[in-house]
Design a protein around this motif. Structure first.
Motif, short mmCIF file in Angstrom:
data_model
loop_
_atom_site.label_atom_id
_atom_site.label_comp_id
_atom_site.label_asym_id
_atom_site.label_seq_id
_atom_site.Cartn_x
_atom_site.Cartn_y
_atom_site.Cartn_z
N LYS A 1 34.61 39.66 34.03
CA LYS A 1 35.44 39.92 35.23
C LYS A 1 35.67 41.42 35.40
O LYS A 1 35.67 41.94 36.51
CB LYS A 1 36.79 39.18 35.11
CG LYS A 1 36.66 37.67 35.09
CD LYS A 1 36.12 37.16 36.41
CE LYS A 1 35.37 35.86 36.21
NZ LYS A 1 34.67 35.42 37.42
N GLU B 1 37.34 40.57 46.26
CA GLU B 1 36.64 40.26 45.02
C GLU B 1 37.40 40.85 43.82
O GLU B 1 37.59 40.18 42.80
CB GLU B 1 35.22 40.83 45.11
CG GLU B 1 34.28 40.44 43.99
CD GLU B 1 33.85 38.98 44.02
OE1 GLU B 1 33.95 38.36 45.09
OE2 GLU B 1 33.47 38.47 42.94
N LYS C 1 40.60 41.62 43.72
CA LYS C 1 41.86 40.90 43.54
C LYS C 1 41.64 39.57 42.81
O LYS C 1 42.42 39.20 41.93
CB LYS C 1 42.51 40.63 44.91
CG LYS C 1 43.43 41.76 45.29
CD LYS C 1 44.23 41.43 46.54
CE LYS C 1 45.01 42.67 46.96
NZ LYS C 1 45.23 42.67 48.41
N LEU C 2 40.57 38.89 43.22
CA LEU C 2 40.25 37.60 42.59
C LEU C 2 39.97 37.77 41.10
O LEU C 2 40.47 37.03 40.26
CB LEU C 2 39.05 36.99 43.31
CG LEU C 2 38.79 35.52 43.00
CD1 LEU C 2 39.90 34.64 43.55
CD2 LEU C 2 37.45 35.07 43.60
N ASN C 3 39.15 38.80 40.81
CA ASN C 3 38.83 39.07 39.40
C ASN C 3 40.08 39.45 38.61
O ASN C 3 40.23 39.05 37.46
CB ASN C 3 37.79 40.18 39.29
CG ASN C 3 36.38 39.64 39.53
OD1 ASN C 3 36.14 38.44 39.32
ND2 ASN C 3 35.48 40.49 40.00
N GLU C 4 40.95 40.23 39.24
CA GLU C 4 42.19 40.62 38.56
C GLU C 4 43.06 39.40 38.25
O GLU C 4 43.66 39.30 37.18
CB GLU C 4 42.98 41.63 39.41
CG GLU C 4 42.41 43.04 39.30
CD GLU C 4 43.04 44.02 40.28
OE1 GLU C 4 42.81 45.23 40.12
OE2 GLU C 4 43.74 43.57 41.23
N LYS C 5 43.08 38.48 39.22
CA LYS C 5 43.85 37.23 39.02
C LYS C 5 43.27 36.43 37.84
O LYS C 5 44.00 35.94 36.99
CB LYS C 5 43.80 36.41 40.32
CG LYS C 5 44.33 34.98 40.20
CD LYS C 5 45.80 34.92 40.54
CE LYS C 5 46.32 33.50 40.68
NZ LYS C 5 46.37 32.76 39.43
N HIS C 6 41.93 36.34 37.81
CA HIS C 6 41.28 35.64 36.70
C HIS C 6 41.63 36.27 35.35
O HIS C 6 41.90 35.58 34.39
CB HIS C 6 39.75 35.66 36.89
CG HIS C 6 39.28 34.63 37.87
ND1 HIS C 6 38.14 34.79 38.64
CD2 HIS C 6 39.81 33.45 38.25
CE1 HIS C 6 37.99 33.73 39.43
NE2 HIS C 6 38.99 32.91 39.21
N LYS D 1 44.25 38.09 34.65
CA LYS D 1 45.67 37.86 34.35
C LYS D 1 45.87 36.46 33.73
O LYS D 1 46.54 36.31 32.71
CB LYS D 1 46.49 37.99 35.65
CG LYS D 1 47.98 38.04 35.41
CD LYS D 1 48.71 38.30 36.73
CE LYS D 1 50.17 37.86 36.64
NZ LYS D 1 50.40 36.49 37.06
N ASP D 2 45.25 35.46 34.38
CA ASP D 2 45.36 34.08 33.85
C ASP D 2 44.78 33.98 32.44
O ASP D 2 45.37 33.35 31.57
CB ASP D 2 44.61 33.10 34.77
CG ASP D 2 45.31 32.95 36.11
OD1 ASP D 2 46.48 33.41 36.20
OD2 ASP D 2 44.73 32.39 37.05
N GLU E 1 47.01 35.43 29.87
CA GLU E 1 48.11 34.50 29.56
C GLU E 1 47.65 33.43 28.58
O GLU E 1 48.35 33.09 27.62
CB GLU E 1 48.62 33.82 30.84
CG GLU E 1 49.77 34.59 31.47
CD GLU E 1 50.15 34.06 32.84
OE1 GLU E 1 49.96 32.84 33.08
OE2 GLU E 1 50.60 34.87 33.68
#
Ligand SMILES: [Zn+2]
Length: 281
Positions: free
Chosen positions: A101, A141, A143-148, A150-151, A154
């Motif tokens: 990512k 893209e 933002k999406l990768n950053e969200k991935h 972050k998840d 976690e």
């Protein structure tokens, strides 16, 4: 459980009868002429075997539950360790995912730089709109990768907690195991020589007892927690179950001409003098 007791008493007598029955009369199982040993010698060997194995039992009691506890702890630690390995592998997988990512973000950032340069040289509004769309797409893209990422982070956090717990569990159990192993090791070191010696003595005594009597002996030994299959008559009673032995039977036992078993518990009875004469060194 009178029924099971009854059953093996019969089996014991049956065995004795059958051994002798093959050679003598079924009703009179006199042992005197079987093989080269007298009944007295056989009884002496039985007492020898019993006393030697009682010594081994004492060593076993000394070790107590330690061997089982050690084995259980070793199993638990193995289980926890493979659990830890599994979590570590999962974390590695997640880290690989994060790296991918991150590489994607880097790619998008490079493209963004390229597009921003291009916006400086746009010739018309259509070209401008097209580039703007590309820019928006790459921003999405990212933002999406950053969200991935972050998840995934976690998830790694949760796994780290589990990993830490497993590590602590292992350390605690390992500590207990070390203590128990040390304790057991001490007992083993102290008793090893004796144990080997008694085992040799028991094996030797075993060769002097007929196999069928031996089978009965082992069966009785196993059915009582104290492992006593050959007992002396003490104070007019069976030394195993303390049931009174009738005077007539006591004199028969003293004659040492037959193998006599307790009518109540099935143990082989010997007279006190014979029993005391056998010393285990
Ligand atoms: Zn008895």
């Amino acid at each position: 459980m009178p029924s099971s007791k009854q059953r093996w008493i019969l089996t014991l007598s049956d065995t004795l009868i059958r051994i002798e029955g093959a050679i003598f009369k079924i009703s009179n199982y006199n042992m005197a002429t079987v093989k080269d040993f007298s009944v007295e010698e056989k009884l002496t060997e039985l007492v020898h075997l019993q006393k030697t194995e009682s010594k081994l039992d004492q060593i076993h009691i000394l070790k107590g539950e330690l061997p089982i506890e050690v084995a259980d702890l070793e199993d638990e630690i193995t289980g926890l360790t493979s659990r830890m390995t599994r979590i570590e592998e999962e974390v590695n997988g997640i880290n690989e995912f994060i790296e991918k990512k991150k590489a994607g973000i880097k790619e998008s950032e490079d493209l963004l730089k390229k597009y921003e340069k291009q916006t400086d040289n746009v010739k018309n509004s259509r070209e401008f709109e097209a580039i703007n769309k590309e820019i928006e797409m790459q921003q999405l893209e990212i933002k999406l990768n950053e969200k991935h990422i972050k998840d995934a982070m976690e998830e790694i956090g949760e796994k780290a907690v589990k990993l830490e717990r497993a590590k602590k569990d292992i350390a605690t159990k390992q500590n207990v195991l070390n203590g128990k192993q040390e304790e057991l090791g001490k007992i083993v070191a102290e008793t090893e020589k004796e144990e080997t010696h008694y085992k040799e003595l028991a094996d030797k005594a075993r060769t002097k007892v007929e196999s069928r009597i031996l089978i009965s002996y082992e069966r009785i030994r196993k059915s009582y927690r104290n492992g006593l299959a050959v007992v002396p008559v003490e104070r007019e009673a069976c030394g195993g179950c303390f049931n009174a032995v009738p005077p007539q039977r006591q004199s028969e036992i003293r004659l040492r001409k037959k193998v006599i078993v307790c009518e109540n518990c099935g143990r082989i009875l010997v007279d006190n003098d014979l029993n005391d004469a056998v010393e285990i060194k």
